[in-house]
Design an enzyme around this catalytic site. Structure first.
Site, PDB file in Angstrom:
ATOM      1  CE  LYS A 114      -4.183  -1.570   2.072  1.00  0.00           C
ATOM      2  NZ  LYS A 114      -4.766  -2.460   2.995  1.00  0.00           N
ATOM      3  CE  LYS A 193      -4.930  -8.659  -5.050  1.00  0.00           C
ATOM      4  NZ  LYS A 193      -5.922  -8.420  -4.603  1.00  0.00           N
ATOM      5  CE  LYS A 196     -12.985  -3.932  -3.691  1.00  0.00           C
ATOM      6  NZ  LYS A 196     -12.382  -4.265  -2.099  1.00  0.00           N
TER       7      LYS A 196
HETATM    8  P1  ADP Z   1      -8.733  -5.490  -3.157  1.00  0.00           P
HETATM    9  O1  ADP Z   1      -7.222  -5.800  -4.167  1.00  0.00           O
HETATM   10  O2  ADP Z   1      -9.420  -5.331  -4.425  1.00  0.00           O
HETATM   11  O3  ADP Z   1      -9.049  -4.484  -2.131  1.00  0.00           O
HETATM   12  P2  ADP Z   1     -10.063  -6.365  -1.151  1.00  0.00           P
HETATM   13  O4  ADP Z   1      -8.961  -6.414   0.359  1.00  0.00           O
HETATM   14  O5  ADP Z   1     -11.137  -5.924  -0.801  1.00  0.00           O
HETATM   15  O6  ADP Z   1      -9.778  -6.660  -2.450  1.00  0.00           O
HETATM   16  O7  ADP Z   1     -10.211  -8.454  -0.943  1.00  0.00           O
HETATM   17  C1  ADP Z   1     -11.461  -8.710   0.074  1.00  0.00           C
HETATM   18  C2  ADP Z   1     -11.738 -10.513  -0.560  1.00  0.00           C
HETATM   19  O8  ADP Z   1     -11.131 -10.594  -1.814  1.00  0.00           O
HETATM   20  C3  ADP Z   1     -10.028 -10.805   0.615  1.00  0.00           C
HETATM   21  O9  ADP Z   1     -10.108 -12.079   0.843  1.00  0.00           O
HETATM   22  C4  ADP Z   1      -8.943 -10.910  -0.620  1.00  0.00           C
HETATM   23  O10 ADP Z   1      -7.723 -12.442  -0.407  1.00  0.00           O
HETATM   24  C5  ADP Z   1     -10.042 -10.866  -2.188  1.00  0.00           C
HETATM   25  N1  ADP Z   1      -9.360 -10.744  -3.448  1.00  0.00           N
HETATM   26  C6  ADP Z   1      -9.435 -10.112  -3.779  1.00  0.00           C
HETATM   27  N2  ADP Z   1      -8.633  -9.705  -4.570  1.00  0.00           N
HETATM   28  C7  ADP Z   1      -8.627 -11.542  -5.644  1.00  0.00           C
HETATM   29  C8  ADP Z   1      -8.026 -11.830  -6.844  1.00  0.00           C
HETATM   30  N3  ADP Z   1      -7.692 -10.692  -7.676  1.00  0.00           N
HETATM   31  N4  ADP Z   1      -7.886 -13.423  -6.556  1.00  0.00           N
HETATM   32  C9  ADP Z   1      -8.355 -13.821  -5.513  1.00  0.00           C
HETATM   33  N5  ADP Z   1      -9.290 -13.179  -4.415  1.00  0.00           N
HETATM   34  C10 ADP Z   1      -9.412 -11.693  -4.449  1.00  0.00           C
END
Ligand code: ADP
Ligand code: TRP
Length: 324
Positions: A114, A193, A196
């Protein structure tokens, strides 16, 4: 023995298919496991590390609640609540913080990532894994279904549970285990990956027109149409595999390897799948959006079920360290 399943999702933006196939889909499926007690919450305290506008945060919380209910969360099976409606978790986080070494938190990949992405560094952002550990331990959770990027946080939680039990000569805290889906790292439209914060997402709420724009923009290599292509290294194929049956996957792999098919054709197949898969969710979400009192009632009833569990664990922890 009853297995407690717990997970949280931050209301930090619109959910995408990475969130769905990494986390949300398993959350919904795990409701059906016998002898399990699922608890799912909207991690609004955590989201405050990045969303610092009251109207946006409220809107995002409402959005995540609608998403889960529209995807199939059943309030009679799962305890579904807002993290901040159980403030006991903050008090437990402090009790864990005093037994957590700086070095443990300094090793957190998500904090380092981050900062690398220019998210403002704050004490809250650094302390984030401690609050997450409190979320897990306060409900004595056994299983924590998440995507790959959260596994290190769960390992840190295991360490904190051990340190607390050892320091205060107790066995209050249960060791939680992470549970990964079959696709714990879904690629985004740029092959990295999906996240958001990378601007490479395919959002569940998008309509066909928006989906078409995003899917057609997926990055590919420059292999000419007539040449054979490798499905194993292509993100369109990886994304298609999330939705397709085994035979469909095998058929598309044959077309990749044979040559003569452009990536544009694979994108069209993917588009059809995504549109069809999420159509019922989009319909249900629109219906639920017209019933804000119902959604609020679900969250309040969830908090009323979760809070006594949290209170009990917090009292045990306070007793163990001499505060009661
Ligand atoms: P982001 O990275 O989009 O901000 P979050 O941190 O809100 O996502 O993650 C919410 C849930 O979704 C978590 O359990 C995270 O491990 C899962 N997650 C986020 N991105 C992925 C991805 N690309 N593939 C699989 N799981 C994901
Ligand atoms: N950190 C998680 C994420 O970004 C959200 C979260 C907060 C969580 N507390 C949790 C996940 C407890 C599982 C258990 O996705």
């Amino acid at each position: 023995m009853l297995k407690r399943i717990l997970s949280g999702i931050q209301p930090s933006g619109k959910p995408h298919i990475g969130n769905y196939f990494g986390a949300m889909q398993q959350h919904i499926a795990l409701q059906e496991i016998p002898d399990s007690e699922p608890l799912y919450f909207i991690a609004d305290y955590h989201a405050l590390t990045t969303v610092q506008d009251a109207a946006t945060l409220r809107e995002n919380v409402r959005g995540v609640a609608l998403d889960y209910l529209a995807l199939g969360l059943k309030p009679e099976k799962s305890t579904f609540f807002r993290q901040s409606d159980v403030p006991e978790v903050q008090e437990l986080a402090w009790l864990l913080a005093v037994v957590t070494g700086m070095g443990l938190l300094e090793r957190a990949h998500s904090y380092k990532d981050k900062i690398a992405k220019n998210i403002k560094s704050s004490v809250g952002l650094f302390y984030y894994p401690v609050l997450m550990a409190a979320d897990i331990l306060i409900y004595k959770s056994n299983l924590v279904p998440v995507g790959q990027d959260q596994v290190q946080h769960i390992e840190m939680c295991q360490d904190m549970a051990g340190h607390f039990n050892q320091t205060f000569k107790t066995n209050i805290f249960v060791r939680p285990e992470a549970r990964l889906s079959a696709t714990p790292k879904v690629p985004g439209t740029d092959g990295e990956k999906m996240s958001k914060s990378y601007g490479n997402t395919i959002e569940l709420q998008s309509d066909e027109k928006e989906l078409k724009k995003v899917i057609m923009s997926i990055k590919t290599d420059s292999t000419p149409v007539d040449q054979p292509k490798n499905p194993d290294t292509d993100s369109i194929f990886a994304l298609y595999s999330l939705f397709a049956a085994e035979e469909e996957k095998a058929a598309l792999a044959v077309r990749y390897r044979a040559g003569g098919m452009g990536y544009g054709d694979a994108k069209k197949l993917l588009l059809e799948k995504v549109v069809a898969y999420f159509a019922p969710y989009r319909k249900k979400r629109a219906e639920l959006a017209a019933q804000p009192e119902y959604v609020e009632k679900v969250l309040q009833e969830g908090a009323a079920r979760a809070r006594p569990i949290a209170r009990r664990t917090l009292d045990e922890a306070k007793k163990a360290c001499g505060l009661i």
